[in-house]
Enzyme design. Sequence first.
Site, PDB file in Angstrom:
ATOM      1  CG  HIS A  88      10.657   0.656 -39.246  1.00  0.00           C
ATOM      2  ND1 HIS A  88      10.260   1.862 -38.719  1.00  0.00           N
ATOM      3  CD2 HIS A  88      11.803   0.893 -39.925  1.00  0.00           C
ATOM      4  CE1 HIS A  88      11.137   2.782 -39.075  1.00  0.00           C
ATOM      5  NE2 HIS A  88      12.076   2.225 -39.798  1.00  0.00           N
ATOM      6  CG  ASP A 120      18.427  -1.870 -43.358  1.00  0.00           C
ATOM      7  OD1 ASP A 120      18.900  -1.129 -44.231  1.00  0.00           O
ATOM      8  OD2 ASP A 120      18.369  -1.580 -42.158  1.00  0.00           O
TER       9      ASP A 120
END
Length: 425
Positions: free
Chosen positions: A304, A361
Amino acid sequence: MANSADLTVDGKTYSFPTLEGTENEKAFDISNLRDQTGYVTLDRGYKNTGATKSAITFLDGEKGILQYRGYSIEDLAAKASFLGVAYLLIYGELPTQTQYDKFESDIRHHTMVNEDMRKIFDGFPVDAHPMGVLSSLVSAMSAFYPDSNDEDNTDLHIIRLLAKLPTIATWSYKRSKGHPMNYPQNKLDYIQNFLNMMFALPVEDYTVDPVVVEALNVLLILHADHEQNCSTSTVRLVGSSQANIYSSISAGISALWGPLHGGANQEVIEMLENIKADGGDVSKYIEMAKNAKSTGFRLFGFGHRVYKNFDPRAKIIKKAADDVLSKLGVNDPILDIAKGLEEAALNDEYFVSRKLYPNVDFYSGIIYRALGIPTNMFTVMFAIGRLPGWIAQWKEMRENKEPIGRPRQIYTGPTHRDFVPVEKR
Ligand code: ACO
């Protein structure tokens, strides 16, 4: 904190103010940098650039903190409803019961879409990806509401968007299946309505399962905002040209679709499926990801831009995946593959040293799958969840009267040349 920072360039020292946010994030205010020095900054991917001041969402990537308007994501996921969170993001405070009832009722009574919009669906190939359809139809809403740039009607446009997005989303799915499109029903609440439009068929009764409703409520809350990410920055950038709210949100949907952003949830399930079909050897895929430069393979759902210890949303979702699958009695072998992959990665120097952890996700797709939502609708689910955040950010940008977004560049092309007639090229 220092009140200013000095920059010495070409032998001259310039002073720039510094500023600090309410959670102590520090910044150099370089608004006058080019005017004063003639220099611009170069920050590809905006890794160090604060594009705006915002009072909506705070996140601390090092500590794994995420808060909407000061409320922690853990509290909101456990105690709030998705529409309550939407109200909080858009209007700044948790709604009173009266405010909530009005907001919910307004949304409930705007879920139908203009019948002419159905004709637009007919123009798409049946196998069109629902994200492309969603983005196009949201953009088309500006044609159905020509007052879309009238600021006096902003609240109504907000209600329309929140109310109609699930209708458009489920219709894009129904059309891809060749099933009749279901109309919304005012007796159902937001999530029930979505599920009914998605799964009900004229030939049999459909009962909404409260376990599914609760799971979706949590997932939508976790996705509701994430400050200046790729799609949100897109919404703000498009909106900064004074484009209407529908076009701005449509652009955000397109940005979300990419596999490095919201599209990763579809990629994760496809990756896990491939690993399963390939015998379930996670170590092989870990090795491929470690050699991403030569194999071109990335572990989707890992890494991320801002979270460097853990993604707090992933923590909640991992637990929710266990709960939902056990409540629904679903035994999905790819959940075990996902956990094996996570464990292997978290013990591997490559992932540890690059601070690569599961993101939002990684496990969300496993829940969506258990709820019966098809893979190509995963990113659409993300878009439904993210809509309140996009709206809140668009509204804040307009209310703060931010200037049009327009970055600079460092030009690297040819310097001036004389035009060459075609016969001499
Ligand atoms: N698998 C393998 N290696 C990775 C991964 C991954 N998923 N993610 C990053 N890396 C490696 C890179 O190759 C790079 O290695 P290097 O230092 O040897 O060159 C290093 O980690 C840093 O990666 P960057 O791409 O520079 O990090 P950045 O902050 O630009 O990218 C991103 C973040 C796009 C999320 C990236 O981690 C990624 O592609 N992840 C997979 C896609 C994904 O899950 N996206 C969803 C993000 S969450 C969201 O948008 C909702």
